[in-house]
Motif scaffolding. Structure first.
Motif, short mmCIF file in Angstrom:
data_model
loop_
_atom_site.label_atom_id
_atom_site.label_comp_id
_atom_site.label_asym_id
_atom_site.label_seq_id
_atom_site.Cartn_x
_atom_site.Cartn_y
_atom_site.Cartn_z
N LEU A 1 0.83 -1.21 0.00
CA LEU A 1 0.00 0.00 0.00
C LEU A 1 0.87 1.26 0.00
CD1 LEU A 1 -2.99 0.81 0.08
CD2 LEU A 1 -2.82 0.90 2.57
N GLN A 2 0.58 2.16 -0.96
CA GLN A 2 1.35 3.40 -1.09
C GLN A 2 0.51 4.65 -0.86
OE1 GLN A 2 3.14 3.26 -4.98
NE2 GLN A 2 4.45 1.53 -4.49
N LYS A 3 -0.74 4.62 -1.33
CA LYS A 3 -1.62 5.78 -1.18
C LYS A 3 -2.94 5.33 -0.58
CE LYS A 3 0.38 8.30 -5.09
NZ LYS A 3 0.12 8.99 -6.38
N LEU A 4 -3.35 5.99 0.49
CA LEU A 4 -4.56 5.60 1.20
C LEU A 4 -5.43 6.83 1.44
CD1 LEU A 4 -6.24 3.51 2.80
CD2 LEU A 4 -4.84 4.06 4.80
N ASP A 5 -6.68 6.74 1.01
CA ASP A 5 -7.64 7.83 1.22
C ASP A 5 -8.78 7.32 2.08
OD1 ASP A 5 -9.37 9.95 1.17
OD2 ASP A 5 -9.17 10.33 -0.98
N LEU A 6 -8.83 7.81 3.32
CA LEU A 6 -9.91 7.46 4.25
C LEU A 6 -10.64 8.73 4.69
CD1 LEU A 6 -8.07 4.79 6.43
CD2 LEU A 6 -9.95 4.36 4.85
N SER A 7 -10.61 9.74 3.87
CA SER A 7 -11.24 11.01 4.25
C SER A 7 -12.75 10.85 4.37
CB SER A 7 -10.90 12.09 3.21
OG SER A 7 -11.34 11.69 1.92
N SER A 8 -13.34 11.75 5.15
CA SER A 8 -14.79 11.80 5.34
C SER A 8 -15.35 10.47 5.84
CB SER A 8 -15.48 12.22 4.04
OG SER A 8 -15.06 13.49 3.63
N GLU B 1 0.42 1.50 11.22
CA GLU B 1 1.83 1.51 11.63
C GLU B 1 2.72 0.53 10.89
OE1 GLU B 1 -0.53 -1.18 14.36
OE2 GLU B 1 -0.77 0.81 13.48
N ALA B 2 2.16 -0.49 10.26
CA ALA B 2 3.00 -1.54 9.66
C ALA B 2 3.16 -1.39 8.15
CB ALA B 2 2.42 -2.92 9.99
N HIS B 3 2.82 -0.24 7.61
CA HIS B 3 2.83 -0.08 6.15
C HIS B 3 4.04 0.74 5.72
CE1 HIS B 3 -1.11 -1.92 5.74
NE2 HIS B 3 -1.46 -1.26 6.82
N ASP B 4 5.15 0.06 5.53
CA ASP B 4 6.42 0.73 5.27
C ASP B 4 6.49 1.43 3.92
OD1 ASP B 4 7.28 -0.05 7.72
OD2 ASP B 4 8.55 -1.69 7.02
N LEU B 5 5.56 1.12 3.01
CA LEU B 5 5.60 1.73 1.68
C LEU B 5 4.60 2.89 1.55
CD1 LEU B 5 5.95 -1.40 -0.65
CD2 LEU B 5 7.74 0.01 0.38
N LEU B 6 3.85 3.17 2.60
CA LEU B 6 2.86 4.25 2.53
C LEU B 6 3.54 5.60 2.29
CD1 LEU B 6 -0.02 3.88 5.16
CD2 LEU B 6 -0.21 4.39 2.73
N GLU B 7 3.07 6.30 1.26
CA GLU B 7 3.61 7.61 0.93
C GLU B 7 2.60 8.73 1.18
OE1 GLU B 7 4.80 7.47 -3.13
OE2 GLU B 7 6.12 5.75 -2.87
N VAL B 8 1.31 8.42 0.97
CA VAL B 8 0.26 9.44 1.06
C VAL B 8 -0.88 8.91 1.91
CG1 VAL B 8 -1.38 10.86 -0.23
CG2 VAL B 8 0.86 10.33 -1.22
N ILE B 9 -1.29 9.69 2.91
CA ILE B 9 -2.45 9.33 3.74
C ILE B 9 -3.38 10.54 3.80
CG2 ILE B 9 -3.28 8.63 6.01
CD1 ILE B 9 -0.57 7.37 6.54
N ASN B 10 -4.63 10.32 3.40
CA ASN B 10 -5.63 11.39 3.47
C ASN B 10 -6.68 11.00 4.50
OD1 ASN B 10 -7.42 13.46 3.12
ND2 ASN B 10 -7.89 13.04 0.97
N LEU B 11 -6.72 11.75 5.60
CA LEU B 11 -7.69 11.51 6.67
C LEU B 11 -8.52 12.76 6.94
CD1 LEU B 11 -5.31 9.46 8.92
CD2 LEU B 11 -7.53 8.64 8.17
N GLU B 12 -8.67 13.57 5.93
CA GLU B 12 -9.46 14.79 6.08
C GLU B 12 -10.89 14.48 6.53
OE1 GLU B 12 -10.94 18.64 3.39
OE2 GLU B 12 -9.41 17.26 2.62
N ASP B 13 -11.43 15.35 7.35
CA ASP B 13 -12.82 15.26 7.77
C ASP B 13 -13.12 13.93 8.48
OD1 ASP B 13 -15.45 16.01 8.16
OD2 ASP B 13 -16.10 15.40 6.15
#
Length: 500
Positions: A180-187, A197-209
């Motif tokens: 997983l590299q990009k994750l969008d969980l906004s709204s 915490e275990a996603h070493d390849l994550l580059e982008v996290i969207n947790l807006e709203d």
């Protein structure tokens, strides 16, 4: 009437190329967006299509796709589909867009093993299912659905995942998504970042709203080595004091926070606030004392005389905890009592066994210490091992009025602070080189905890490194493995210092 005819098909065909078997020259792409179509059965005859664009129509039946064995991309977004993949699977179908339809349930996609991209945004899906054998799926989007939990994604090679605008409350079910590299969980309704915490390849996290309220939640992201973009806009955590600087400090690899690029100046400010370099601490300390001293009635100090060309003489012995500084300082002051007097620092720590108030230190409360800072009583202060130490101006002045020089002992933090003042002391580093012997000495004294001993021993290398990396930072270095030998060498240095 919504029925597709040959003329309309002819208008939408484009991109000539070789057929999949390579035996014919055919049209490979067909675009029929926004045609008000509801019946496209005529497409059953177009078996060579590789890309089919059907968005913005009124289609509810895609069975014709069963006759397109070479289809690679299908866009059927913005239609009236209530189910999906109700056709014989083209074996190489890679990208599918079923967004903006009326799909309420995901079907088993075991037969679609070439699928790499699946978009199901703006539907009525309540549960993720049927993807177990989609071993090529790297991009999945299910925003604006009715999901209440994350599930059904075990061991998939997903790199981009969009689950925004659902009703998700906890970040679960992502543990096995190692790519997983990009994750969008906004709204959504997320309150905790646990599960990321275990996603070493994550580059982008969207947790807006969402509903993240506590800064401590950022601890779940601290060890993500590639995280560069984080969006926490419209979360109550933004209301915390110094929120932005603290997030930048905790997640120092970030380049963008809350849709705003992070500047170099912000990173410097964050470090200076939460983990300032020793030189910055010392400079702030100096500015503090200058500011508070200027608020006091001004007078000429004996320690500023006789002139700038001949600064007030001061001897500073510096070194790690219990390395012999205290003993050697007192011995030097006794031997050269016509020249030096010991200047005790103030400290907020309690006295060790054998120490005396006013003789070794002025032991004061934190409240009293703070009051002295605020009334400009200190020339330099520093913090070591959780306690504050300060070299008082009155201490130096009382010695200067007797025509004597001040001799003090400090840790390196105090030296950094003192070097910002107008005083020009001689700094002599006292350092044990036999760390095993030094550690044994600390243990035998019975005054220090194990962590204090470990820290003191570790600082030996720091002192030596400063001496090596910054020639001239100390005027001399004396080995204190044997205190008698150290005193002999120190006496020689002091005589040279005094011109005796």
């Amino acid at each position: 009437d919504g029925v597709l005819d040959e003329d309309t098909v002819a208008e939408g065909l484009h991109k000539l190329g070789h057929s999949a078997p390579g035996t014919e020259y055919v049209y490979l792409n067909l675009s029929l967006s926004g045609r008000e179509l509801s019946d496209i059965n005529i497409l059953s005859r177009y078996i060579h299509l590789q890309k089919l664009e059907l968005s913005y129509n009124k289609i509810n039946d895609l069975s014709c796709v069963s006759h397109m064995p070479h289809l690679l991309e299908l866009n059927a977004s913005n239609n009236e589909l209530t189910t999906y993949f109700a056709f014989k699977p083209p074996k190489n179908l890679k990208e599918v867009d079923f967004s903006y339809n009326q799909i309420s349930k995901m079907q088993d996609l075991s037969a679609y093993q070439s699928l790499t991209k699946l978009l199901l945004d703006f539907n009525n899906i309540e549960e993720i299912r049927g993807l177990e054998k989609c071993h090529s799926l790297t991009h999945l989007s299910l925003s604006h659905n009715r999901l209440i939990a994350i599930s059904g994604l075990e061991n998939l090679p997903i790199r981009i995942l969009n689950l925004s605008s659902n009703q998700i409350e906890k970040i679960t079910g992502l543990d096995s998504l190692k790519t997983l590299q990009k994750l969008d969980l906004s709204s959504n309704k997320i309150t905790s970042l646990e599960g990321l915490e275990a996603h070493d390849l994550l580059e982008v996290i969207n947790l807006e709203d969402n509903q993240v309220a506590e800064l401590r939640e950022l601890g779940w992201l601290e060890d993500l080595p590639l995280l560069r973009v984080l969006n926490l806009s419209k979360n109550s955590v933004q209301e915390q004091t110094d929120y932005r600087l603290l997030v930048i400090f905790m997640l120092f690899r970030l380049t963008e926070l809350d849709l705003k690029n992070i500047s170099v100046e912000e990173k410097v400010a964050a470090v200076n606030k939460y983990d300032p370099p020793p030189e910055v601490v010392a400079a702030k300390d100096h500015m503090t004392h200058v500011m508070y001293s200027l608020r006091q009635p001004q007078r000429i100090f004996d320690s500023t005389l006789p002139s700038l060309d001949a600064p007030y003489p001061m001897l500073v012995l510096v070194g790690p905890l219990a390395c012999g500084k205290r003993e050697l300082t007192h011995k030097i002051c006794r031997q050269f009592n016509n020249f030096f007097r010991y200047g005790p620092c103030h400290t907020t720590r309690a006295a060790y066994f054998g120490e005396e108030n006013r003789l070794d230190y002025y032991f004061v409360s934190q409240e009293a210490f703070d009051k002295m800072v605020n009334t400009g009583k200190f020339i330099a202060t520093y913090k070591y091992s959780g306690y504050y130490y300060g070299l008082g101006r009155d201490t130096i002045e009382s010695i200067a009025r007797e025509g004597l020089a001040t001799c003090v002992h400090l840790e390196i933090e105090g030296v950094r602070s003192l070097k910002n003042t107008y005083f020009k002391p001689r700094y002599i580093l006292l350092v044990p080189t036999n760390k095993e012997k030094y550690e044994g000495h600390l243990r035998r004294k019975g005054l220090f905890t194990r962590p204090e001993i470990e820290e003191a021993v570790s600082r030996v290398d720091m002192y030596i490194k400063i001496s090596q990396d910054f020639p001239g930072y100390f005027d001399a270095v004396v080995n204190t493995d044997e205190l008698d030998e150290a005193f002999t060498e120190l006496s020689f240095l002091v005589k040279a210092y005094l011109g005796l």
